[in-house]
Write a protein that holds these residues in place. Sequence first.
Motif, PDB file in Angstrom:
ATOM      1  N   LYS A 139       0.828  -1.200   0.000  1.00 38.59           N
ATOM      2  CA  LYS A 139       0.000   0.000   0.000  1.00 38.59           C
ATOM      3  C   LYS A 139       0.866   1.255   0.000  1.00 38.59           C
ATOM      4  O   LYS A 139       0.577   2.217  -0.718  1.00 38.59           O
ATOM      5  CB  LYS A 139      -0.958  -0.040   1.171  1.00 38.59           C
ATOM      6  N   VAL A 140       1.943   1.244   0.769  1.00 39.16           N
ATOM      7  CA  VAL A 140       2.883   2.371   0.762  1.00 39.16           C
ATOM      8  C   VAL A 140       3.475   2.539  -0.631  1.00 39.16           C
ATOM      9  O   VAL A 140       3.531   3.644  -1.177  1.00 39.16           O
ATOM     10  CB  VAL A 140       3.997   2.169   1.822  1.00 39.16           C
ATOM     11  N   SER A 141       3.916   1.432  -1.220  1.00 34.13           N
ATOM     12  CA  SER A 141       4.481   1.470  -2.567  1.00 34.13           C
ATOM     13  C   SER A 141       3.464   2.022  -3.563  1.00 34.13           C
ATOM     14  O   SER A 141       3.792   2.881  -4.388  1.00 34.13           O
ATOM     15  CB  SER A 141       4.934   0.070  -2.990  1.00 34.13           C
ATOM     16  N   ALA A 142       2.239   1.547  -3.479  1.00 36.35           N
ATOM     17  CA  ALA A 142       1.192   2.000  -4.404  1.00 36.35           C
ATOM     18  C   ALA A 142       0.952   3.500  -4.273  1.00 36.35           C
ATOM     19  O   ALA A 142       0.857   4.216  -5.278  1.00 36.35           O
ATOM     20  CB  ALA A 142      -0.099   1.227  -4.155  1.00 36.35           C
ATOM     21  N   ILE A 143       0.871   3.999  -3.054  1.00 36.61           N
ATOM     22  CA  ILE A 143       0.635   5.436  -2.843  1.00 36.61           C
ATOM     23  C   ILE A 143       1.803   6.250  -3.389  1.00 36.61           C
ATOM     24  O   ILE A 143       1.604   7.281  -4.052  1.00 36.61           O
ATOM     25  CB  ILE A 143       0.383   5.727  -1.349  1.00 36.61           C
ATOM     26  N   LEU A 144       3.026   5.791  -3.146  1.00 36.44           N
ATOM     27  CA  LEU A 144       4.196   6.492  -3.679  1.00 36.44           C
ATOM     28  C   LEU A 144       4.169   6.525  -5.204  1.00 36.44           C
ATOM     29  O   LEU A 144       4.455   7.552  -5.819  1.00 36.44           O
ATOM     30  CB  LEU A 144       5.488   5.843  -3.174  1.00 36.44           C
ATOM     31  N   TRP A 145       3.810   5.397  -5.835  1.00 33.08           N
ATOM     32  CA  TRP A 145       3.742   5.348  -7.297  1.00 33.08           C
ATOM     33  C   TRP A 145       2.603   6.215  -7.832  1.00 33.08           C
ATOM     34  O   TRP A 145       2.717   6.797  -8.917  1.00 33.08           O
ATOM     35  CB  TRP A 145       3.610   3.927  -7.815  1.00 33.08           C
ATOM     36  N   ILE A 146       1.500   6.299  -7.102  1.00 31.62           N
ATOM     37  CA  ILE A 146       0.398   7.168  -7.557  1.00 31.62           C
ATOM     38  C   ILE A 146       0.869   8.617  -7.591  1.00 31.62           C
ATOM     39  O   ILE A 146       0.683   9.319  -8.597  1.00 31.62           O
ATOM     40  CB  ILE A 146      -0.850   6.999  -6.658  1.00 31.62           C
ATOM     41  N   VAL A 147       1.489   9.061  -6.515  1.00 31.71           N
ATOM     42  CA  VAL A 147       1.991  10.437  -6.466  1.00 31.71           C
ATOM     43  C   VAL A 147       3.045  10.648  -7.545  1.00 31.71           C
ATOM     44  O   VAL A 147       3.001  11.631  -8.296  1.00 31.71           O
ATOM     45  CB  VAL A 147       2.557  10.776  -5.066  1.00 31.71           C
ATOM     46  N   TRP A 148       3.992   9.718  -7.642  1.00 28.41           N
ATOM     47  CA  TRP A 148       5.071   9.804  -8.629  1.00 28.41           C
ATOM     48  C   TRP A 148       4.479   9.864 -10.036  1.00 28.41           C
ATOM     49  O   TRP A 148       4.889  10.670 -10.870  1.00 28.41           O
ATOM     50  CB  TRP A 148       6.008   8.611  -8.471  1.00 28.41           C
ATOM     51  N   GLY A 149       3.502   9.009 -10.301  1.00 27.83           N
ATOM     52  CA  GLY A 149       2.881   8.972 -11.620  1.00 27.83           C
ATOM     53  C   GLY A 149       2.181  10.272 -11.968  1.00 27.83           C
ATOM     54  O   GLY A 149       2.338  10.794 -13.076  1.00 27.83           O
ATOM     55  N   ILE A 150       1.426  10.817 -11.027  1.00 25.85           N
ATOM     56  CA  ILE A 150       0.718  12.083 -11.283  1.00 25.85           C
ATOM     57  C   ILE A 150       1.703  13.205 -11.567  1.00 25.85           C
ATOM     58  O   ILE A 150       1.517  13.991 -12.505  1.00 25.85           O
ATOM     59  CB  ILE A 150      -0.210  12.434 -10.093  1.00 25.85           C
ATOM     60  N   VAL A 151       2.765  13.291 -10.761  1.00 28.10           N
ATOM     61  CA  VAL A 151       3.772  14.341 -10.973  1.00 28.10           C
ATOM     62  C   VAL A 151       4.383  14.217 -12.362  1.00 28.10           C
ATOM     63  O   VAL A 151       4.561  15.214 -13.072  1.00 28.10           O
ATOM     64  CB  VAL A 151       4.854  14.297  -9.872  1.00 28.10           C
ATOM     65  N   HIS A 152       4.677  13.001 -12.795  1.00 24.78           N
ATOM     66  CA  HIS A 152       5.319  12.811 -14.094  1.00 24.78           C
ATOM     67  C   HIS A 152       4.355  12.989 -15.268  1.00 24.78           C
ATOM     68  O   HIS A 152       4.754  13.454 -16.332  1.00 24.78           O
ATOM     69  CB  HIS A 152       6.060  11.471 -14.133  1.00 24.78           C
ATOM     70  N   ILE A 153       3.101  12.634 -15.064  1.00 25.71           N
ATOM     71  CA  ILE A 153       2.096  12.903 -16.094  1.00 25.71           C
ATOM     72  C   ILE A 153       1.986  14.420 -16.307  1.00 25.71           C
ATOM     73  O   ILE A 153       2.025  14.908 -17.443  1.00 25.71           O
ATOM     74  CB  ILE A 153       0.724  12.303 -15.710  1.00 25.71           C
ATOM     75  N   LEU A 154       1.877  15.157 -15.210  1.00 33.88           N
ATOM     76  CA  LEU A 154       1.775  16.616 -15.307  1.00 33.88           C
ATOM     77  C   LEU A 154       3.038  17.232 -15.897  1.00 33.88           C
ATOM     78  O   LEU A 154       2.957  18.137 -16.748  1.00 33.88           O
ATOM     79  CB  LEU A 154       1.479  17.220 -13.936  1.00 33.88           C
TER      80      LEU A 154
END
Length: 150
Positions: A9-24
């Motif tokens: 769950k920690v990994s997933a949350i980190l990847w969600i944030v990371w993914g959003i930042v990189h998409i933007l």
Amino acid sequence: MKNISILLKVSAILWIVWGIVHILAGVLTMNFVLSGNISSSIAGIADAVDPSTLQMEYPKAAGAVIGNHGFNLFWIGIVTFISAFFIWKGNKNAIFLAAITGGLADLAYFLFMDLGGYVNFMPGTVMTIFSSLAIISSFYYYFKNRNLTN
């Protein structure tokens, strides 16, 4: 096993944030290039560099390279973002897909941007830390538990 699944769950949350930042970041980079503002694209990426030193007329080929970089940021962000939801559920393939795409992207960022001194700690280096922690937490979970299902 339930206690250790918090790692996923920690990994997933980190990847969600990371993914959003990189998409933007990808969208912004491509937008600057498509609007002909290559200098702003480069200044946005190399944010520790004095922007006035980057203000110049870049050749169209340089814009194409930066546009390509923006597109790569965009799709890598999407892949890691989507992978995060499967990581949450413990999907082995998603763990490795996110680690390969996001991890290798951030390895290049670290080698060329961080070590070169071209970027500020926030947001770039923080995102490298996020991806590293996401990889470590999901790999720890996976390698600790892979023998339990075999």
